[in-house]
Motif scaffolding. Structure first.
Motif, PDB file in Angstrom:
ATOM      1  N   ILE A 158      28.609  30.140  33.190  1.00 13.80           N
ATOM      2  CA  ILE A 158      28.510  31.206  34.337  1.00 13.80           C
ATOM      3  C   ILE A 158      29.667  30.574  35.350  1.00 13.80           C
ATOM      4  O   ILE A 158      30.504  31.680  35.712  1.00 13.80           O
ATOM      5  N   THR A 159      29.651  29.557  35.588  1.00 17.27           N
ATOM      6  CA  THR A 159      30.783  29.168  36.471  1.00 17.27           C
ATOM      7  C   THR A 159      32.188  29.240  35.647  1.00 17.27           C
ATOM      8  O   THR A 159      33.257  29.779  36.388  1.00 17.27           O
ATOM      9  N   LEU A 160      32.451  29.241  34.579  1.00 13.74           N
ATOM     10  CA  LEU A 160      33.534  29.535  33.953  1.00 13.74           C
ATOM     11  C   LEU A 160      33.985  30.947  33.922  1.00 13.74           C
ATOM     12  O   LEU A 160      34.977  31.353  33.944  1.00 13.74           O
ATOM     13  N   CYS A 161      32.910  31.872  33.773  1.00 12.61           N
ATOM     14  CA  CYS A 161      33.075  33.416  33.767  1.00 12.61           C
ATOM     15  C   CYS A 161      33.279  33.666  35.111  1.00 12.61           C
ATOM     16  O   CYS A 161      34.403  34.597  35.417  1.00 12.61           O
ATOM     17  N   ALA A 162      32.944  33.110  36.413  1.00 14.69           N
ATOM     18  CA  ALA A 162      33.305  33.491  37.770  1.00 14.69           C
ATOM     19  C   ALA A 162      34.703  32.887  37.873  1.00 14.69           C
ATOM     20  O   ALA A 162      35.263  33.609  38.677  1.00 14.69           O
ATOM     21  N   VAL A 163      35.126  31.799  37.442  1.00 14.44           N
ATOM     22  CA  VAL A 163      36.381  31.235  37.872  1.00 14.44           C
ATOM     23  C   VAL A 163      37.494  32.095  37.153  1.00 14.44           C
ATOM     24  O   VAL A 163      38.356  32.634  37.764  1.00 14.44           O
ATOM     25  N   THR A 164      37.203  32.463  35.861  1.00 11.63           N
ATOM     26  CA  THR A 164      38.044  33.308  35.256  1.00 11.63           C
ATOM     27  C   THR A 164      38.346  34.770  35.693  1.00 11.63           C
ATOM     28  O   THR A 164      39.403  35.260  35.653  1.00 11.63           O
TER      29      THR A 164
END
Length: 362
Positions: free
Chosen positions: A232-238
């Protein structure tokens, strides 16, 4: 005698309790099955509706970059609070390799993929756009094999079936592209006949390229999650980084900022983006949950619904040739996913050469 009666009563209570537990489990399974079906049908309505809306907005004159920026803004807005649930998985330090991977994921998964997808929708139709992403599993398989993340076991009957399903899926996509292009050429100039319509064919190639980029991003994301196990964090950052890259590219190309249609203001676009982003985020969660509960094959069975919904709502004409291509694509997809599941099971049991073939949807 009294002891026997007590034992019988105790046995009856135990049997009654077991029956009640079985009934409770059965009701729970029925409710879960209904929720899975309703949820997956709803997801297909969301996908079809999003394709139709994007096509409509671009026909009104909206710039694709504006739509990408607002939709990724909504995605980051929805996912950012949820990312704090994964803070225990956050690494203590960010490596240079991870930073490069985030840039590649953001640029490829947001800017390039969505730009190609919107160009494809604009030049073809929402119906074709909702059908093309079914190429992704086959392309992901080949890209993962090229990156040595996937193994091809040609001695295994299920590996051969998976390859055949992937080939069938890709053949269906190309057939659908050619037939749709031929129909567009005939409809555009019935007097001066042309074999293929260049615009429609180019749109289909844009969609295929978009799916290829998406498949590459899925493989890269799997590699990145090995170092940063917080999806989820990776998707938010990207999403945030991708929004910034898209805005920079848009400004470099246009030398100014504009939505493309003055009748809709920026607050209106933000409202649309939040609604679309929330619906899209919910769809991702439902798909992930259903995949975990019922497997990827059951989830993929519902994919033709979005194509059918798009065709009915948008009024797109689908000829016999295009319909044949779609059927080949969906059949190949189901066959490849079924074979993948059976292959994994066979490899785990070390008896890949000794398993008989089974029905497609077993």
């Amino acid at each position: 005698m009294k002891m026997k009666m007590m034992k019988l009563l105790s046995a009856e209570k135990w049997c009654d309790g077991e029956v009640e537990e079985e009934e409770s489990n059965y009701k729970r399974e029925v409710i879960e099955e209904v929720v899975v079906i309703v949820g997956l049908v709803g997801v297909q309505f969301v996908y079809a509706g999003n394709s139709i809306l994007l096509s409509y907005f671009m026909k009104l004159g909206f710039h694709p970059s504006s739509l990408i920026i607002f939709s990724t803004f909504a995605t980051s807005l929805v996912l950012s609070p949820l990312s704090f649930l994964e803070r225990k998985q956050w690494p203590d330090r960010i490596s240079c390799r991870f930073f490069i991977q985030v840039l590649l994921l953001s640029f490829g998964g947001v800017t390039v993929f969505q730009s190609l997808m919107m160009k494809g929708i604009h030049l073809t139709s929402p119906t074709i756009a909702t059908a093309m992403p079914n190429l992704a599993p086959g392309l992901i398989f080949f890209i993962a094999w090229a990156c040595r993340l996937e193994t091809i076991r040609l001695h295994c009957i299920y590996t051969r079936a998976k390859l055949a399903g992937t080939f069938l899926c890709m053949s269906g996509a190309f057939l659908m592209s050619l037939m749709q292009s031929a129909h567009a050429a005939e409809a555009a100039s019935p007097a001066d006949y042309q074999l293929l319509d260049a615009g429609t064919l180019l749109g289909c190639l844009y969609l295929i390229a978009a799916v290829f980029v998406l498949s590459s991003q899925v493989v890269l994301q799997a590699i990145t999650l090995g170092e940063f196990p917080a999806p989820i964090t990776l998707c938010a950052v990207t999403a945030v980084v991708g929004m910034a890259i898209t805005a920079a590219v848009h400004m470099a190309e246009e030398q100014r900022w504009e939505l493309g249609w003055p009748a809709m203001t920026i607050p209106d676009m933000i409202t649309y983006a939040i609604v679309a982003g929330s619906a899209g985020g919910t769809s991702v969660v439902i798909n992930a949950w259903a995949t975990r509960k019922r497997g990827p094959l059951v989830v993929s069975i519902f994919n033709p619904l979005s194509t059918l919904i798009s065709a009915v709502v948008s009024g797109d004409f689908i000829g016999v040739g295009s319909l044949t291509g779609m059927c080949l694509m969906f059949t190949g997809l189901y066959y490849a996913l079924w074979a993948k599941g059976k292959e994994d099971l066979a490899v785990n049991h070390h008896d890949c050469d000794h398993i008989d073939t089974m029905p497609l949807l077993a």
